[in-house]
Design a protein around this motif. Structure first.
Motif, PDB file in Angstrom:
ATOM      1  N   ARG A 218      14.673  43.272  35.408  1.00 58.76           N
ATOM      2  CA  ARG A 218      13.466  43.471  34.618  1.00 58.76           C
ATOM      3  C   ARG A 218      12.276  43.804  35.526  1.00 58.76           C
ATOM      4  NH1 ARG A 218      13.902  42.067  29.364  1.00 58.76           N
ATOM      5  NH2 ARG A 218      11.711  41.500  29.092  1.00 58.76           N
ATOM      6  N   VAL A 219      11.541  44.829  35.100  1.00 60.93           N
ATOM      7  CA  VAL A 219      10.394  45.328  35.850  1.00 60.93           C
ATOM      8  C   VAL A 219       9.224  45.460  34.876  1.00 60.93           C
ATOM      9  CG1 VAL A 219       9.499  47.261  37.219  1.00 60.93           C
ATOM     10  CG2 VAL A 219      11.913  46.611  37.410  1.00 60.93           C
ATOM     11  N   PRO A 220       8.036  44.994  35.255  1.00 57.54           N
ATOM     12  CA  PRO A 220       6.879  45.154  34.373  1.00 57.54           C
ATOM     13  C   PRO A 220       6.691  46.614  33.953  1.00 57.54           C
ATOM     14  CG  PRO A 220       6.329  43.663  36.160  1.00 57.54           C
ATOM     15  CD  PRO A 220       7.689  44.215  36.469  1.00 57.54           C
ATOM     16  N   TYR A 221       6.228  46.805  32.751  1.00 50.85           N
ATOM     17  CA  TYR A 221       6.115  48.152  32.172  1.00 50.85           C
ATOM     18  C   TYR A 221       5.281  49.083  33.048  1.00 50.85           C
ATOM     19  CZ  TYR A 221       5.008  51.876  28.868  1.00 50.85           C
ATOM     20  OH  TYR A 221       4.856  53.105  28.283  1.00 50.85           O
ATOM     21  N   GLU A 222       4.208  48.563  33.655  1.00 52.43           N
ATOM     22  CA  GLU A 222       3.302  49.415  34.436  1.00 52.43           C
ATOM     23  C   GLU A 222       3.831  49.732  35.828  1.00 52.43           C
ATOM     24  OE1 GLU A 222       2.510  46.439  33.241  1.00 52.43           O
ATOM     25  OE2 GLU A 222       1.286  46.901  31.471  1.00 52.43           O
ATOM     26  N   HIS A 223       4.896  49.060  36.277  1.00 55.09           N
ATOM     27  CA  HIS A 223       5.368  49.209  37.655  1.00 55.09           C
ATOM     28  C   HIS A 223       6.282  50.428  37.794  1.00 55.09           C
ATOM     29  CE1 HIS A 223       4.405  44.903  39.210  1.00 55.09           C
ATOM     30  NE2 HIS A 223       3.450  45.391  38.445  1.00 55.09           N
ATOM     31  N   THR A 224       5.714  51.582  37.536  1.00 51.14           N
ATOM     32  CA  THR A 224       6.451  52.838  37.684  1.00 51.14           C
ATOM     33  C   THR A 224       5.583  53.810  38.479  1.00 51.14           C
ATOM     34  OG1 THR A 224       5.574  53.820  35.655  1.00 51.14           O
ATOM     35  CG2 THR A 224       7.611  52.524  35.467  1.00 51.14           C
ATOM     36  N   ALA A 225       6.239  54.844  39.025  1.00 48.75           N
ATOM     37  CA  ALA A 225       5.514  55.866  39.777  1.00 48.75           C
ATOM     38  C   ALA A 225       6.157  57.220  39.519  1.00 48.75           C
ATOM     39  CB  ALA A 225       5.536  55.547  41.277  1.00 48.75           C
ATOM     40  N   LEU A 226       5.320  58.210  39.274  1.00 49.73           N
ATOM     41  CA  LEU A 226       5.775  59.592  39.101  1.00 49.73           C
ATOM     42  C   LEU A 226       6.789  59.729  37.973  1.00 49.73           C
ATOM     43  CD1 LEU A 226       6.206  60.484  42.888  1.00 49.73           C
ATOM     44  CD2 LEU A 226       4.161  60.758  41.455  1.00 49.73           C
ATOM     45  N   LEU A 227       6.621  58.948  36.913  1.00 53.19           N
ATOM     46  CA  LEU A 227       7.550  58.989  35.784  1.00 53.19           C
ATOM     47  C   LEU A 227       7.170  60.162  34.882  1.00 53.19           C
ATOM     48  CD1 LEU A 227       9.928  57.452  34.531  1.00 53.19           C
ATOM     49  CD2 LEU A 227       8.269  56.083  33.249  1.00 53.19           C
ATOM     50  N   ALA A 228       8.105  61.104  34.753  1.00 56.59           N
ATOM     51  CA  ALA A 228       7.815  62.328  33.991  1.00 56.59           C
ATOM     52  C   ALA A 228       9.121  62.957  33.538  1.00 56.59           C
ATOM     53  CB  ALA A 228       7.021  63.315  34.849  1.00 56.59           C
ATOM     54  N   ALA A 229       9.004  63.971  32.706  1.00 58.77           N
ATOM     55  CA  ALA A 229      10.189  64.712  32.268  1.00 58.77           C
ATOM     56  C   ALA A 229      10.849  65.371  33.472  1.00 58.77           C
ATOM     57  CB  ALA A 229       9.795  65.772  31.244  1.00 58.77           C
ATOM     58  N   PRO A 230      12.180  65.503  33.469  1.00 56.06           N
ATOM     59  CA  PRO A 230      12.870  66.142  34.596  1.00 56.06           C
ATOM     60  C   PRO A 230      12.283  67.513  34.897  1.00 56.06           C
ATOM     61  CG  PRO A 230      14.465  65.164  33.101  1.00 56.06           C
ATOM     62  CD  PRO A 230      13.126  65.066  32.423  1.00 56.06           C
ATOM     63  N   GLY A 231      11.975  67.741  36.169  1.00 58.87           N
ATOM     64  CA  GLY A 231      11.428  69.031  36.571  1.00 58.87           C
ATOM     65  C   GLY A 231       9.940  69.166  36.416  1.00 58.87           C
ATOM     66  N   ALA A 232       9.279  68.133  35.867  1.00 57.33           N
ATOM     67  CA  ALA A 232       7.838  68.240  35.625  1.00 57.33           C
ATOM     68  C   ALA A 232       7.009  68.025  36.881  1.00 57.33           C
ATOM     69  CB  ALA A 232       7.411  67.221  34.575  1.00 57.33           C
ATOM     70  N   ASP A 233       7.660  67.671  38.000  1.00 55.26           N
ATOM     71  CA  ASP A 233       6.901  67.430  39.219  1.00 55.26           C
ATOM     72  C   ASP A 233       6.505  68.711  39.934  1.00 55.26           C
ATOM     73  OD1 ASP A 233       9.362  68.258  40.056  1.00 55.26           O
ATOM     74  OD2 ASP A 233       9.760  66.569  41.381  1.00 55.26           O
ATOM     75  N   GLY A 234       6.949  69.851  39.421  1.00 54.01           N
ATOM     76  CA  GLY A 234       6.525  71.118  40.000  1.00 54.01           C
ATOM     77  C   GLY A 234       7.307  71.562  41.208  1.00 54.01           C
ATOM     78  N   GLY A 235       8.388  70.865  41.547  1.00 52.90           N
ATOM     79  CA  GLY A 235       9.219  71.307  42.662  1.00 52.90           C
ATOM     80  C   GLY A 235       9.001  70.472  43.916  1.00 52.90           C
ATOM     81  N   ARG A 236       9.592  70.912  44.992  1.00 54.00           N
ATOM     82  CA  ARG A 236       9.595  70.162  46.242  1.00 54.00           C
ATOM     83  C   ARG A 236       8.208  70.146  46.883  1.00 54.00           C
ATOM     84  NH1 ARG A 236      12.829  67.941  49.864  1.00 54.00           N
ATOM     85  NH2 ARG A 236      12.488  68.247  52.088  1.00 54.00           N
ATOM     86  N   ASP A 237       7.812  68.986  47.375  1.00 50.21           N
ATOM     87  CA  ASP A 237       6.543  68.796  48.061  1.00 50.21           C
ATOM     88  C   ASP A 237       6.738  69.163  49.527  1.00 50.21           C
ATOM     89  OD1 ASP A 237       4.292  67.867  49.358  1.00 50.21           O
ATOM     90  OD2 ASP A 237       4.252  65.936  48.348  1.00 50.21           O
ATOM     91  N   ALA A 238       6.134  70.282  49.954  1.00 54.23           N
ATOM     92  CA  ALA A 238       6.338  70.765  51.320  1.00 54.23           C
ATOM     93  C   ALA A 238       5.808  69.783  52.353  1.00 54.23           C
ATOM     94  CB  ALA A 238       5.673  72.125  51.495  1.00 54.23           C
ATOM     95  N   THR A 239       4.687  69.126  52.059  1.00 53.95           N
ATOM     96  CA  THR A 239       4.122  68.182  53.022  1.00 53.95           C
ATOM     97  C   THR A 239       5.017  66.956  53.173  1.00 53.95           C
ATOM     98  OG1 THR A 239       1.881  68.925  52.494  1.00 53.95           O
ATOM     99  CG2 THR A 239       2.099  66.808  53.610  1.00 53.95           C
ATOM    100  N   ALA A 240       5.526  66.441  52.060  1.00 45.18           N
ATOM    101  CA  ALA A 240       6.467  65.319  52.139  1.00 45.18           C
ATOM    102  C   ALA A 240       7.708  65.730  52.919  1.00 45.18           C
ATOM    103  CB  ALA A 240       6.849  64.861  50.740  1.00 45.18           C
ATOM    104  N   GLY A 241       8.174  66.948  52.699  1.00 46.81           N
ATOM    105  CA  GLY A 241       9.326  67.446  53.445  1.00 46.81           C
ATOM    106  C   GLY A 241       9.046  67.527  54.930  1.00 46.81           C
ATOM    107  N   ALA A 242       7.813  67.905  55.303  1.00 41.79           N
ATOM    108  CA  ALA A 242       7.451  67.981  56.715  1.00 41.79           C
ATOM    109  C   ALA A 242       7.451  66.605  57.363  1.00 41.79           C
ATOM    110  CB  ALA A 242       6.078  68.634  56.859  1.00 41.79           C
ATOM    111  N   TRP A 243       6.926  65.611  56.664  1.00 42.53           N
ATOM    112  CA  TRP A 243       6.953  64.239  57.201  1.00 42.53           C
ATOM    113  C   TRP A 243       8.389  63.792  57.431  1.00 42.53           C
ATOM    114  CZ3 TRP A 243       3.348  60.168  58.106  1.00 42.53           C
ATOM    115  CH2 TRP A 243       2.011  60.566  58.054  1.00 42.53           C
ATOM    116  N   ASN A 244       9.245  64.031  56.463  1.00 44.32           N
ATOM    117  CA  ASN A 244      10.636  63.628  56.585  1.00 44.32           C
ATOM    118  C   ASN A 244      11.322  64.372  57.736  1.00 44.32           C
ATOM    119  OD1 ASN A 244      13.065  62.255  55.126  1.00 44.32           O
ATOM    120  ND2 ASN A 244      13.723  64.360  55.444  1.00 44.32           N
ATOM    121  N   SER A 245      11.172  65.694  57.761  1.00 47.06           N
ATOM    122  CA  SER A 245      11.874  66.508  58.760  1.00 47.06           C
ATOM    123  C   SER A 245      11.398  66.199  60.176  1.00 47.06           C
ATOM    124  CB  SER A 245      11.672  67.994  58.460  1.00 47.06           C
ATOM    125  OG  SER A 245      12.340  68.374  57.273  1.00 47.06           O
ATOM    126  N   LEU A 246      10.093  66.207  60.391  1.00 45.84           N
ATOM    127  CA  LEU A 246       9.566  66.033  61.740  1.00 45.84           C
ATOM    128  C   LEU A 246       9.657  64.580  62.201  1.00 45.84           C
ATOM    129  CD1 LEU A 246       6.454  68.385  61.549  1.00 45.84           C
ATOM    130  CD2 LEU A 246       8.725  68.883  62.479  1.00 45.84           C
TER     131      LEU A 246
END
Length: 396
Positions: A218-246
């Motif tokens: 069980r998780v409180p109702y408000e304890h969510t992040a980036l909850l949206a319809a599939p594909g609604a995030d607009g695609g891959r975040d290049a900056t997040a990818g750079a942090w991960n890759s580098l």
């Protein structure tokens, strides 16, 4: 209600050499036992490194990618398991710094606790049937709304640092008629959450990337992040990818440096009877070590410069980072493999650390983006550019 946030200590980057040595002192022990390096994480916390990327608006020092690369390379040289769980935590804080998405209450709780003790975070995405999420598909982990709270049920695999995580960002989909997908913020001490010790890996054994089982957690109702319809995030975040890759490439370059340091020490100490002098005096070994050093120095320079370019917002820098991961991790793997080839059986002897460095550096291949998808995307883009240029009107 605005909650008071603690002021977090800035990272002590001058402590990195000593921290590398302290982590290295117990890395073999944890690798052999596949035991999580709790004391190593505590050392990282004391140096202010676990919260280095927390934004100043949350009371943090706001370290950026260039400093993060420096931190992870030093930790990777000491103990890559410690480095990897640190990386996951730093990346999570950095994502929140770029675009706040945690609700205020759990964020305040997280930061208040982080001021006094190590608090590890990780996003749990991979599942048995799904494989790597970046290759498509929806999670099988289900979030059901019951009595005003979410109930999570599912299994996550390859959950780095599972036994030591305080907060888990569980990627799941709702059971609504039109399902939404996102992260549910789960404290590791919630009832119904268990760790199954499945991690029996060749490399990074101390990372304890075990399975996490959720049975109506069980998780409180408000304890969510980036909850949206599939594909609604607009695609891959290049900056997040750079942090991960580098960031992760820097970690594995640190592993390769540890291998090089052991190799040079061995070559100075090894005096074959027929030679009557250390192996380090032979031109063949000198040239080989020179090649390793040049390759690693070039890769380190590339990663550091590209990280600084991402921090400066240079156009195209973030997109180049995936290719830098391929170049850098290949340099790291080649360096360790060459070291093993140079010393023969000594390199594969369990009492020597070179075999551990080889096993650990090979793990660089499994991180996103993986070589096959990266090469395919870049190849298609290059071919498209060639076709476009060929069809463009020619000047007189």
């Amino acid at each position: 209600m605005t909650l008071t946030l603690p002021v977090l200590a800035p990272p002590d980057l001058t402590a990195l050499p000593g921290l590398t040595a302290a982590l290295a002192a117990r890395a073999a022990e944890h690798d052999h036992a596949a035991s999580f390096p709790h004391e190593g994480v505590e050392l990282v916390h004391r140096a202010g490194l676990l919260t280095a990327t927390v934004h100043p608006r949350h009371g943090g020092p706001g370290a950026r990618l260039a400093d993060t690369v420096r931190i992870l390379r030093a930790l990777g040289e000491g103990d890559p398991a410690v480095a990897l769980v640190t990386a996951m935590t730093l990346f999570t804080h950095a994502a929140q710094a770029r675009a706040p998405h945690w609700p205020e209450e759990p964020m305040a709780e997280l930061l208040a606790e982080s001021a006094g003790r190590p608090v590890l975070l990780n996003a749990l995405r991979v599942e048995p049937e799904l494989g790597s999420p970046v290759r498509g598909g929806l999670p099988a982990t289900i979030a059901q709304l019951r009595d005003g709270q979410w109930e999570l049920t599912g299994r996550k695999i390859f959950s780095t640092g599972a036994v030591a995580l305080r907060w888990m960002l569980v990627w799941a989909r709702t059971d609504e008629p039109e399902p939404r997908v996102g992260f549910f913020l789960v404290r590791a001490d919630r009832p119904g959450l268990t760790i199954e010790p499945t991690w029996d890996h060749l490399g990074l054994r101390a990372s304890r990337s075990d399975d996490v089982l959720l049975d109506a957690v069980r998780v409180p109702y408000e304890h969510t992040a980036l909850l949206a319809a599939p594909g609604a995030d607009g695609g891959r975040d290049a900056t997040a990818g750079a942090w991960n890759s580098l960031g992760l490439t820097a970690l594995y370059l640190g592993v390769a440096r540890a291998a090089q340091h052991w190799l040079t020490g061995f070559l100075h100490e090894r005096v074959p009877t027929a030679l009557g002098a250390p192996l380090a005096t032979l031109p063949r070994f000198q040239s080989a070590v020179g090649g390793i050093d040049i390759a690693l120095s070039g890769a380190e320079r590339m990663v550091g410069a590209l990280a600084a370019a991402v921090d400066a917002g240079e156009p195209g820098a973030a997109e180049e980072s995936a290719g830098a991961k391929l170049i850098g991790t290949r340099a790291a793997i080649d360096a360790v493999q060459q070291a093993v080839a140079l010393v023969g059986n000594h390199g594969l002897t369990r009492r020597h650390p070179l075999q551990r460095h080889l096993r650990d550096v090979l793990c660089s291949r499994v991180h996103t983006p993986q070589d096959d998808t990266l090469l395919l995307a870049h190849g298609r883009a290059a071919l498209h550019r060639t076709t476009t240029n060929a069809l463009a009107p020619k000047g007189i």
